[in-house]
Motif scaffolding. Structure first.
Motif, PDB file in Angstrom:
ATOM      1  N   ILE A  38      27.456  45.145  28.590  1.00 33.17           N
ATOM      2  CA  ILE A  38      28.363  46.395  27.558  1.00 33.17           C
ATOM      3  C   ILE A  38      29.921  45.973  27.901  1.00 33.17           C
ATOM      4  N   LEU A  39      30.250  45.425  28.887  1.00 31.35           N
ATOM      5  CA  LEU A  39      31.824  45.030  29.288  1.00 31.35           C
ATOM      6  C   LEU A  39      32.049  43.695  29.065  1.00 31.35           C
ATOM      7  N   SER A  40      30.971  42.936  28.529  1.00 29.30           N
ATOM      8  CA  SER A  40      31.495  41.305  28.331  1.00 29.30           C
ATOM      9  C   SER A  40      32.495  41.040  27.625  1.00 29.30           C
ATOM     10  N   PRO A  41      32.715  41.777  26.369  1.00 24.02           N
ATOM     11  CA  PRO A  41      33.905  41.609  25.615  1.00 24.02           C
ATOM     12  C   PRO A  41      35.137  41.898  26.590  1.00 24.02           C
ATOM     13  N   VAL A  42      35.238  42.953  27.307  1.00 22.72           N
ATOM     14  CA  VAL A  42      36.118  43.401  28.046  1.00 22.72           C
ATOM     15  C   VAL A  42      36.613  42.204  29.096  1.00 22.72           C
ATOM     16  N   LEU A  43      35.476  41.882  29.829  1.00 23.50           N
ATOM     17  CA  LEU A  43      35.531  40.875  30.956  1.00 23.50           C
ATOM     18  C   LEU A  43      36.177  39.558  30.366  1.00 23.50           C
ATOM     19  N   LEU A  44      35.829  39.297  28.980  1.00 25.03           N
ATOM     20  CA  LEU A  44      36.330  37.868  28.343  1.00 25.03           C
ATOM     21  C   LEU A  44      37.919  38.102  28.118  1.00 25.03           C
ATOM     22  N   ALA A  45      38.049  39.208  27.510  1.00 27.76           N
ATOM     23  CA  ALA A  45      39.637  39.399  27.017  1.00 27.76           C
ATOM     24  C   ALA A  45      40.285  39.567  28.354  1.00 27.76           C
ATOM     25  N   LEU A  46      39.867  39.990  29.576  1.00 29.46           N
ATOM     26  CA  LEU A  46      40.615  39.891  30.688  1.00 29.46           C
ATOM     27  C   LEU A  46      40.964  38.687  31.270  1.00 29.46           C
ATOM     28  N   ALA A  47      39.776  37.851  30.907  1.00 31.82           N
ATOM     29  CA  ALA A  47      39.726  36.530  31.521  1.00 31.82           C
ATOM     30  C   ALA A  47      40.938  35.537  31.097  1.00 31.82           C
ATOM     31  N   CYS A  48      40.796  35.794  29.553  1.00 37.31           N
ATOM     32  CA  CYS A  48      41.709  35.162  28.718  1.00 37.31           C
ATOM     33  C   CYS A  48      43.231  35.453  28.997  1.00 37.31           C
ATOM     34  N   LEU A  49      43.717  36.686  29.141  1.00 39.87           N
ATOM     35  CA  LEU A  49      44.979  37.075  29.426  1.00 39.87           C
ATOM     36  C   LEU A  49      45.152  36.750  30.723  1.00 39.87           C
ATOM     37  N   ILE A  50      44.445  36.615  31.709  1.00 42.99           N
ATOM     38  CA  ILE A  50      44.597  36.204  33.394  1.00 42.99           C
ATOM     39  C   ILE A  50      45.003  34.781  33.038  1.00 42.99           C
ATOM     40  N   ARG A  51      44.277  33.991  32.415  1.00 45.76           N
ATOM     41  CA  ARG A  51      44.426  32.570  32.420  1.00 45.76           C
ATOM     42  C   ARG A  51      45.865  32.260  31.679  1.00 45.76           C
ATOM     43  N   ALA A  52      46.280  32.979  30.646  1.00 47.20           N
ATOM     44  CA  ALA A  52      47.438  33.000  30.067  1.00 47.20           C
ATOM     45  C   ALA A  52      48.739  33.250  30.758  1.00 47.20           C
ATOM     46  N   LEU A  54      48.625  34.386  34.299  1.00 47.22           N
ATOM     47  CA  LEU A  54      48.635  33.818  35.717  1.00 47.22           C
ATOM     48  C   LEU A  54      48.023  32.308  36.085  1.00 47.22           C
ATOM     49  N   GLY A  55      47.687  31.580  35.073  1.00 42.27           N
ATOM     50  CA  GLY A  55      46.921  30.326  35.248  1.00 42.27           C
ATOM     51  C   GLY A  55      45.648  30.702  35.797  1.00 42.27           C
ATOM     52  N   LYS A  56      45.137  29.251  36.131  1.00 43.03           N
ATOM     53  CA  LYS A  56      43.840  29.293  36.692  1.00 43.03           C
ATOM     54  C   LYS A  56      43.796  28.995  38.312  1.00 43.03           C
ATOM     55  N   PRO A  57      42.832  29.534  38.938  1.00 40.79           N
ATOM     56  CA  PRO A  57      41.587  30.001  38.700  1.00 40.79           C
ATOM     57  C   PRO A  57      41.629  31.587  38.220  1.00 40.79           C
ATOM     58  N   VAL A  58      40.931  31.892  37.308  1.00 38.56           N
ATOM     59  CA  VAL A  58      40.893  33.183  36.789  1.00 38.56           C
ATOM     60  C   VAL A  58      40.166  34.104  37.886  1.00 38.56           C
ATOM     61  N   LEU A  59      39.297  33.758  38.378  1.00 40.72           N
ATOM     62  CA  LEU A  59      38.501  34.681  39.565  1.00 40.72           C
ATOM     63  C   LEU A  59      39.095  34.365  41.097  1.00 40.72           C
ATOM     64  N   PHE A  72      29.235  36.552  52.419  1.00 38.31           N
ATOM     65  CA  PHE A  72      28.749  36.310  51.124  1.00 38.31           C
ATOM     66  C   PHE A  72      30.360  36.026  50.262  1.00 38.31           C
ATOM     67  N   VAL A  73      30.076  35.609  49.030  1.00 41.94           N
ATOM     68  CA  VAL A  73      31.281  35.123  48.171  1.00 41.94           C
ATOM     69  C   VAL A  73      31.501  36.304  47.359  1.00 41.94           C
ATOM     70  N   PHE A  74      32.997  36.883  47.585  1.00 45.98           N
ATOM     71  CA  PHE A  74      33.350  38.185  47.108  1.00 45.98           C
ATOM     72  C   PHE A  74      34.252  37.772  45.818  1.00 45.98           C
ATOM     73  N   LEU A  75      33.795  38.651  44.635  1.00 46.39           N
ATOM     74  CA  LEU A  75      34.699  38.244  43.315  1.00 46.39           C
ATOM     75  C   LEU A  75      35.599  39.244  43.060  1.00 46.39           C
ATOM     76  N   LYS A  76      36.681  38.888  42.547  1.00 46.00           N
ATOM     77  CA  LYS A  76      37.661  39.744  41.830  1.00 46.00           C
ATOM     78  C   LYS A  76      38.208  38.955  40.896  1.00 46.00           C
ATOM     79  N   PHE A  77      38.818  39.566  40.087  1.00 48.27           N
ATOM     80  CA  PHE A  77      40.002  39.049  39.069  1.00 48.27           C
ATOM     81  C   PHE A  77      41.268  38.802  39.913  1.00 48.27           C
TER      82      PHE A  77
END
Length: 225
Positions: A38-52, A54-59, A72-77
């Motif tokens: 359900i949140l895939s569009p939001v996740l994609l939009a946030l990833a694009c904004l973060i890339r633009a 803050l640069g990469k990596p997005v995660l 374990f490998v913990f994930l955040k934006f």
């Protein structure tokens, strides 16, 4: 006869606890799977904004400790820039955390990638927040009990002050959750989390952009309390 009755009662209680834990795991993974879709569009939009911005990596990826003290490998934006000083050292957190990063943290949108950790079975929707491996030898025996359950995206400490709490307060809330866990409590925590996010309460301690490092509980006679 009493001993036998006690064994039977303990066995029934253990089986009930296992059934509830299995139900919690099923609910967690189902919710995470549906949420990611359900949140895939939001996740994609946030990833694009973060890339633009803050640069990469997005995660942001980091090793954290989960149930049974397993890593374990913990994930955040990502919320901070990688700006360095003239010596090549990263600037302090408060100088790398701009308005955009502050918004991501205040809204908890930076936590959304952890639904993947939930789907993988490494985390739960509700539980003690996963912390760094180097903290393990700094806990006292009571505090280490926080690892008896899966870590969560939100938890009892988060709805009782979040990062405005001291480390000792947060860890005590974590162990309280371990001892009092129920599906009803999880639903209460999820509801209170939404309220806290809307009100933007407890994002950080005064004077700190992020939670200070946990250096251990005060010592008495050379031993942890």
């Amino acid at each position: 006869m009493r001993a036998l009755r006690r064994v039977i009662e303990d066995t029934i209680a253990a089986m009930a606890a296992l059934q509830l834990a299995a139900l919690k795991n099923a609910v967690d993974r189902s919710f995470a799977a549906v949420g990611l879709v359900i949140l895939s569009p939001v996740l994609l939009a946030l990833a694009c904004l973060i890339r633009a911005r803050l640069g990469k990596p997005v995660l942001f990826r980091q090793i954290r400790i989960g149930r049974g003290e397993k890593a374990f490998v913990f994930l955040k934006f990502r919320t901070m820039t990688h700006v360095h000083d003239s010596r090549g050292m990263l600037l302090p957190d408060e100088q790398r955390l701009g308005a955009f990063g502050q918004f991501l943290r205040a809204s908890s949108l930076d936590e959304l990638p952890q639904m993947w950790n939930v789907l993988r079975g490494e985390m739960s929707l509700v539980g003690p927040r996963p912390l760094l491996p180097e903290y393990l030898p700094r806990y006292n025996t009571h505090q280490r009990r926080r690892h008896e359950v899966k870590p969560g995206i939100t938890g009892w400490a988060q709805v009782n002050g979040r990062n405005a709490l001291t480390w000792e307060q947060k860890l005590n809330f974590d162990v309280w959750y371990v001892d009092h866990w129920s599906l009803g409590l999880d639903l209460k925590i999820i509801w209170l989390t939404l309220v806290k996010v809307i009100r933007r309460e407890g994002i950080s301690q005064p004077g700190n952009a992020t939670m200070p490092e946990f250096t251990g509980t005060a010592r008495i006679n050379g031993n942890h309390e």
